[in-house]
Design an enzyme around this catalytic site. Sequence first.
Site, PDB file in Angstrom:
ATOM      1  N   THR A   1       0.822  -1.212   0.000  1.00 26.46           N
ATOM      2  CA  THR A   1       0.000   0.000   0.000  1.00 26.46           C
ATOM      3  C   THR A   1       0.857   1.264   0.000  1.00 26.46           C
ATOM      4  OG1 THR A   1      -0.223  -0.260   2.397  1.00 26.46           O
ATOM      5  CG2 THR A   1      -2.042  -1.040   1.042  1.00 26.46           C
TER       6      THR A   1
ATOM      7  N   TYR B   1     -12.765  -1.576   2.730  1.00 23.01           N
ATOM      8  CA  TYR B   1     -14.010  -0.868   2.456  1.00 23.01           C
ATOM      9  C   TYR B   1     -15.257  -1.737   2.608  1.00 23.01           C
ATOM     10  CZ  TYR B   1     -17.474   2.247   0.456  1.00 23.01           C
ATOM     11  OH  TYR B   1     -18.587   3.029   0.292  1.00 23.01           O
TER      12      TYR B   1
ATOM     13  N   ARG C   1      -6.718   1.258   7.795  1.00 22.74           N
ATOM     14  CA  ARG C   1      -6.900   1.526   6.364  1.00 22.74           C
ATOM     15  C   ARG C   1      -8.048   0.720   5.753  1.00 22.74           C
ATOM     16  NH1 ARG C   1      -3.089   4.240   3.302  1.00 22.74           N
ATOM     17  NH2 ARG C   1      -1.232   4.927   4.405  1.00 22.74           N
TER      18      ARG C   1
ATOM     19  N   ILE D   1       7.926  -5.040   8.477  1.00 18.70           N
ATOM     20  CA  ILE D   1       7.846  -4.536   7.106  1.00 18.70           C
ATOM     21  C   ILE D   1       7.619  -3.046   7.240  1.00 18.70           C
ATOM     22  CG2 ILE D   1       6.578  -4.542   4.928  1.00 18.70           C
ATOM     23  CD1 ILE D   1       6.027  -7.503   5.361  1.00 18.70           C
TER      24      ILE D   1
ATOM     25  N   LYS E   1       1.486  -9.785   8.456  1.00 19.53           N
ATOM     26  CA  LYS E   1       1.957  -8.432   8.759  1.00 19.53           C
ATOM     27  C   LYS E   1       0.861  -7.782   9.584  1.00 19.53           C
ATOM     28  CE  LYS E   1       3.136  -3.976   6.686  1.00 19.53           C
ATOM     29  NZ  LYS E   1       3.200  -3.166   5.433  1.00 19.53           N
TER      30      LYS E   1
END
Length: 292
Positions: free
Chosen positions: A46, A109, A140, A206, A164
């Site tokens: 992302t 979403y 997010r 990460i 992650k």
Amino acid sequence: MNKFHGTGVALVTPFNTDGTVDYQGLKKLINHLVDGGIDYLVSLGTTGETATLAKEEKKKVWDFTAEINNGRLPLVAGIGGNDTSVIGETIKSFERNQYSAILSVSPYYSKPTQEGIYQHYKYLSELSELPIMLYNVPGRTGSNMSPETTCRLAHDFKNIIATKEASGSFDQFNQIMRDKPEDFLLISGDDPIALPMISIGAVGVISVLGNALPKQLSDMVTLCLKGDFTSALPAHLSLLEITRLLFAEGNPAGVKAALKQLGICDDVVRLPLIKASEGLNTLIATQLKQLA
């Protein structure tokens, strides 16, 4: 899966002033990270502004990254979204080249149920020839992948090898560590909590910060993985303010501002993102000088 222990970096995608992909900037960035001691690279996570790249651009970035890396570090491809069938088709057609795994963000979403998240990754697992890393980032995506779902996937599918975790919940991290298969990897998805996460069993991070300061971050993570948290703590604390600044006006605007100041690539982002403000640039510059 020791290749995914240590410091991975979620690469930014450099852009030219006209908005096209800056491949020379990407080359400089990859070499900067290799020279800085990073352990593996994530292409088009992302942080790479993947949502704004066309299908053809993504393929070219993946291929170019593999070419410039030239086998020096393990590579992970970011392939995720909220249309399961489209992600599946991308994974099926993905040309593996040098890539060792796929990082796939939990569907955003749509806010699927836990069973929906499970079925999504089940579908991808059954299609993928590469191992899959889960990516949970509720801030997010708008939904959290529970530790029960994470561990259920880890136990049910051999090619789901890691998560992650960017939920920020140590209750969640603790449950994953307690209930996961022994060889399943917990990886920090947040730079500021890499140290405490490693202390409970995570195998690394990460990172976004690592784009700009790979050596400082990777040295700290290496100390943590050796169990030398006393030596790692000063480095950890010294990186907190620069990390806060890099996210102050959104990611990757902040880290691209830092990369421009370091002479690696421009700070151009694609709308709806905008560049970091002049004031933030000044603060980032001050921190970079202190940490150089």
